[in-house]
Design an enzyme around this catalytic site. Structure first.
Site, PDB file in Angstrom:
ATOM      1  N   ASP A  13      -5.203  57.243  74.655  1.00  0.00           N
ATOM      2  CA  ASP A  13      -3.745  57.359  74.464  1.00  0.00           C
ATOM      3  C   ASP A  13      -3.077  58.200  75.539  1.00  0.00           C
ATOM      4  OD1 ASP A  13      -4.129  55.968  72.039  1.00  0.00           O
ATOM      5  OD2 ASP A  13      -4.708  57.841  71.076  1.00  0.00           O
ATOM      6  N   LYS A  16      -2.259  54.899  79.851  1.00  0.00           N
ATOM      7  CA  LYS A  16      -2.807  54.031  80.908  1.00  0.00           C
ATOM      8  C   LYS A  16      -1.975  52.767  81.080  1.00  0.00           C
ATOM      9  CE  LYS A  16      -6.608  54.096  78.570  1.00  0.00           C
ATOM     10  NZ  LYS A  16      -6.446  55.225  77.644  1.00  0.00           N
ATOM     11  N   GLY A  40      -4.618  50.345  72.298  1.00  0.00           N
ATOM     12  CA  GLY A  40      -3.212  49.972  72.156  1.00  0.00           C
ATOM     13  C   GLY A  40      -2.486  50.486  73.382  1.00  0.00           C
ATOM     14  N   HIS A  41      -2.252  49.621  74.336  1.00  0.00           N
ATOM     15  CA  HIS A  41      -1.597  50.044  75.572  1.00  0.00           C
ATOM     16  C   HIS A  41      -0.106  49.726  75.480  1.00  0.00           C
ATOM     17  CE1 HIS A  41      -5.649  49.893  77.920  1.00  0.00           C
ATOM     18  NE2 HIS A  41      -5.581  50.854  77.037  1.00  0.00           N
ATOM     19  N   ARG A 143     -28.919  41.953  71.429  1.00  0.00           N
ATOM     20  CA  ARG A 143     -29.175  40.592  71.927  1.00  0.00           C
ATOM     21  C   ARG A 143     -29.008  39.516  70.871  1.00  0.00           C
ATOM     22  NH1 ARG A 143     -34.709  42.490  74.383  1.00  0.00           N
ATOM     23  NH2 ARG A 143     -34.620  43.502  72.351  1.00  0.00           N
ATOM     24  N   GLN A 224      -9.375  53.396  76.040  1.00  0.00           N
ATOM     25  CA  GLN A 224      -9.801  54.669  75.419  1.00  0.00           C
ATOM     26  C   GLN A 224      -9.848  55.774  76.487  1.00  0.00           C
ATOM     27  OE1 GLN A 224     -12.035  51.768  74.412  1.00  0.00           O
ATOM     28  NE2 GLN A 224     -10.343  51.443  73.028  1.00  0.00           N
ATOM     29  N   GLY A 302      -1.341  53.251  63.765  1.00  0.00           N
ATOM     30  CA  GLY A 302      -0.186  53.997  63.236  1.00  0.00           C
ATOM     31  C   GLY A 302      -0.561  55.382  62.724  1.00  0.00           C
ATOM     32  N   GLY A 414       8.485  60.174  80.646  1.00  0.00           N
ATOM     33  CA  GLY A 414       9.034  59.303  79.608  1.00  0.00           C
ATOM     34  C   GLY A 414       8.317  57.967  79.646  1.00  0.00           C
TER      35      GLY A 414
HETATM   36  P1  IMP Z   1     -13.643  52.532  67.305  1.00  0.00           P
HETATM   37  O1  IMP Z   1     -13.815  52.318  68.753  1.00  0.00           O
HETATM   38  O2  IMP Z   1     -12.507  51.729  66.739  1.00  0.00           O
HETATM   39  O3  IMP Z   1     -14.896  52.338  66.505  1.00  0.00           O
HETATM   40  O4  IMP Z   1     -13.229  54.060  67.078  1.00  0.00           O
HETATM   41  C1  IMP Z   1     -14.102  55.129  67.420  1.00  0.00           C
HETATM   42  C2  IMP Z   1     -13.295  56.380  67.749  1.00  0.00           C
HETATM   43  O5  IMP Z   1     -12.534  56.152  68.943  1.00  0.00           O
HETATM   44  C3  IMP Z   1     -12.269  56.756  66.690  1.00  0.00           C
HETATM   45  O6  IMP Z   1     -12.138  58.155  66.678  1.00  0.00           O
HETATM   46  C4  IMP Z   1     -10.981  56.130  67.179  1.00  0.00           C
HETATM   47  O7  IMP Z   1      -9.836  56.785  66.692  1.00  0.00           O
HETATM   48  C5  IMP Z   1     -11.146  56.318  68.673  1.00  0.00           C
HETATM   49  N1  IMP Z   1     -10.443  55.291  69.455  1.00  0.00           N
HETATM   50  C6  IMP Z   1     -10.808  54.016  69.635  1.00  0.00           C
HETATM   51  N2  IMP Z   1      -9.934  53.384  70.418  1.00  0.00           N
HETATM   52  C7  IMP Z   1      -8.997  54.290  70.735  1.00  0.00           C
HETATM   53  C8  IMP Z   1      -7.829  54.241  71.576  1.00  0.00           C
HETATM   54  O8  IMP Z   1      -7.493  53.230  72.191  1.00  0.00           O
HETATM   55  N3  IMP Z   1      -7.126  55.398  71.664  1.00  0.00           N
HETATM   56  C9  IMP Z   1      -7.501  56.547  71.027  1.00  0.00           C
HETATM   57  N4  IMP Z   1      -8.585  56.634  70.270  1.00  0.00           N
HETATM   58  C10 IMP Z   1      -9.328  55.517  70.123  1.00  0.00           C
END
Ligand code: IMP
Length: 423
Positions: A13, A16, A40-41, A143, A224, A302, A414
C-alpha cells in the site's frame, strides 16, 4: 535494453499504482511480476479513481503494452470484473494486455482453503485477504497447479476436477467452520474462464526477450511490499510470493544482469494491514490522525490499516535486499499538522540496541528508538514545486536521503497524477 523495476519497501500500500501510472509514459511495456488479486493498486486522474488488482497499472496509457507475468496468480472471476470496470475506456485489450500462459489460476476452492486455513489459526491468523493466494502458490510449488495455458487444451476440465477432488479432501481434513456455496462460485468461475480464454495468452518470457532485443523500455511492477516477501518478510505474517527484486527475475524471466534502475516506493510513515509485528505502530491520537488524513483503508478488503512512524531499520533492510537505486516518497502531505515527526532509527531489544531486522520481530519485545523532527502546518497537496515546501518538510526529506544513502527522486503529496514532484 535494460529493464527497470518498481517495488514497495514496506508492508504494501505504498502507492505503487500511482507511480507506475505516472512513469508509464516513458515505458513501452509494463509487466507485473507477482501476487494476484490480494493487491489493490489505486490510480487517480482527471477526477476518476480506479483500483486495479491483477491488471498492470499502465493500462490507462494508450501506448504501453501491459503484461501479466508468469509469477502472478489469476482469479478469472476478479480479472473479468476488472475488465468490466474498465469498459468506459475502450481499451484495446487484445493488443494492450498480454497474459502469461505460465501464470497460475486461482480456483474457487483455493479461496475456500484460504478461509479454512485462517479460520483454524484463530488468534495466529495471518490476516489474509482471503483471495486464495497462499493455496494457489502452494499448488504451484507443489506441482499440482493449473496454469492459464492449460485453459487452451481440451482436457482442462479434467485437470480442474482432479484438483477439485484434492481440495475437497483437504477442506474436509481442515474441518473449519466456514460457510460457502461452491456451486455458485463454480458457475461464476466457469463463465469467467470462457471469457479469459479469449484474451491474448503468450509465452511471456519470450515476449520479454524480444521486447528487450527490440530496444523497448520495460518497467517491472511489483505488488505488496518487501516486508511481506515470503523469504525476507516478517514470516509467517507475509504473502506467498517473492515481492522483492528477485521476484522480477523469476516472475517474468528477466536475467538479473538486465535490471538497471530499482525504484523503491515508501510512505513518509508506515502502515500495515492484516496481522503481524509492526514495531512503530501507534495506538494513540497520532496513529488515528494518520489513518484519517491518509485514508488508510485497504483498497481490496476495505480493512482499516494500522499506522505508525517511519521505520528506518526496516526501510534500510528493504533497500539492501532490493538494491534500490532511487527512492520515491509517498503521502508526505499526510504528515502536515503534526507538531513533531518521529523516525525510528534503531530497536531496543532484550539483547541490546540493534539497527537491523532480527530473525523474529514477532515474539521478541522490541522498543523503537526515535529521532524527532519539527513538524509543519502547511497543506502540501496543492504544491507543485519543491521551493513551495515548508522548510521542516524539506529538512525531513534531506535527513531521510542521507540516512538511507539513496536519492529520493519523487515526492508525492496526493493521489492525483498531478501531485507528483520530481527532484
Ligand atoms: P494474502 O497474500 O492475501 O494471503 O495476505 C497475507 C498478508 O499480506 C496479510 O497480512 C495481508 O493483509 C497482506 N497483504 C496481501 N496483499 C496486500 C497488499 O496488496 N497490500 C497490503 N497488504 C497486503
Amino acid at each position: 535494453m535494460a529493464v527497470d523495476l518498481l517495488l514497495g519497501l514496506q508492508w504494501g500500500d505504498e502507492g505503487k499504482g500511482k507511480i507506475v501510472d505516472v512513469l508509464t509514459a516513458s515505458y513501452d511495456v509494463i509487466a507485473r511480476f507477482q501476487g494476484g488479486p490480494n493487491a489493490g493498486h489505486t490510480l487517480e486522474f482527471e477526477g476518476n479513481k480506479h483500483v486495479l488488482h491483477t491488471i498492470p497499472s499502465g493500462i490507462f496509457h494508450p501506448k504501453a503494452v501491459n503484461l501479466i507475468g508468469n509469477g502472478v496468480v489469476i482469479d478469472p472471476v476478479i480479472f473479468m470484473k476488472e475488465i468490466e470496470n474498465l469498459s468506459p475506456y475502450q481499451i484495446d485489450f487484445k493488443n494492450k494486455l498480454l497474459i502469461s500462459k505460465k501464470a497460475h489460476l486461482i480456483l474457487p476452492t483455493h479461496r475456500l482453503l484460504d478461509a479454512a486455513s485462517e479460520a483454524v489459526k484463530g488468534k495466529a491468523k495471518i490476516g489474509s485477504t482471503l483471495k486464495g493466494i497462499g493455496p494457489a502458490y502452494m499448488d504451484k510449488t507443489g506441482r499440482n497447479g493449473m496454469r492459464m495455458g492449460d485453459l487452451l487444451a481440451d482436457d482442462w476440465e479434467e485437470k480442474y476436477q482432479r484438483l477439485l477432488k484434492k481440495h475437497l479432501a483437504l477442506l474436509e481434513g481442515i474441518n473449519a467452520q466456514i460457510e460457502y456455496d461452491l456451486i455458485s462460485m463454480q458457475e461464476a468461475f466457469f463463465e469467467s474462464v470462457k471469457a479469459v480464454r479469449e484474451f491474448t495468452l503468450v509465452d511471456s518470457e519470450q515476449y520479454i526477450f524480444e521486447a528487450q532485443k527490440a530496444g523497448k523500455k520495460i518497467l517491472a511492477e511489483g505488488a505488496q511490499g518487501s516486508l511481506l516477501d515470503i523469504d525476507f518478510g516478517t514470516y509467517p505474517f507475509v504473502t506467498s510470493s517473492t515481492t522483492t527484486a528477485a521476484g522480477a527475475c523469476t516472475g517474468l524471466g528477466i536475467a538479473p544482469n538486465k535490471i538497471k534502475e530499482v525504484f523503491g516506493i515508501f510512505k513518509a510513515y508506515t502502515t500495515r494491514v492484516g496481522s503481524g509485528p509492526f514495531p512503530t505502530e501507534l495506538f494513540d491520537e497520532d496513529g488515528k490522525q494518520m489513518g484519517v488524513a491518509g485514508h488508510e483503508f485497504g483498497a481490496t478488503t476495505g480493512r482499516a490499516r494500522r499506522c505508525g512512524w517511519l521505520d528506518l531499520v526496516a526501510l534500510k533492510y528493504s533497500i539492501q535486499i532490493n538494491g534500490v537505486t532511487q527512492l520515491m516518497m509517498m503521502k508526505g502531505d499526510v504528515l502536515s499538522g503534526f507538531k513533531t515527526i518521529k523516525v525510528c532509527t534503531a530497536y531496543d531489544t532484550p539483547k541490546g540496541r540493534i539497527d537491523y531486522l532480527p530473525y523474529d520481530i514477532a515474539s521478541e519485545p522490541i522498543t523503537p528508538v526515535y529521532e524527532e523532527f519539527e513538524g509543519w502546518e502547511e497543506d502540501l497537496t496543492a504544491m507543485t514545486r519543491l521551493e513551495e515546501f515548508p522548510k521542516s518538510f524539506l529538512d525531513y526529506i534531506t535527513y531521510l536521503e542521507a540516512a538511507l544513502e539513496t536519492p529520493i527522486r519523487i515526492v508525492s503529496v496526493g493521489p492525483d497524477r498531478k501531485q507528483t514532484i520530481f527532484r
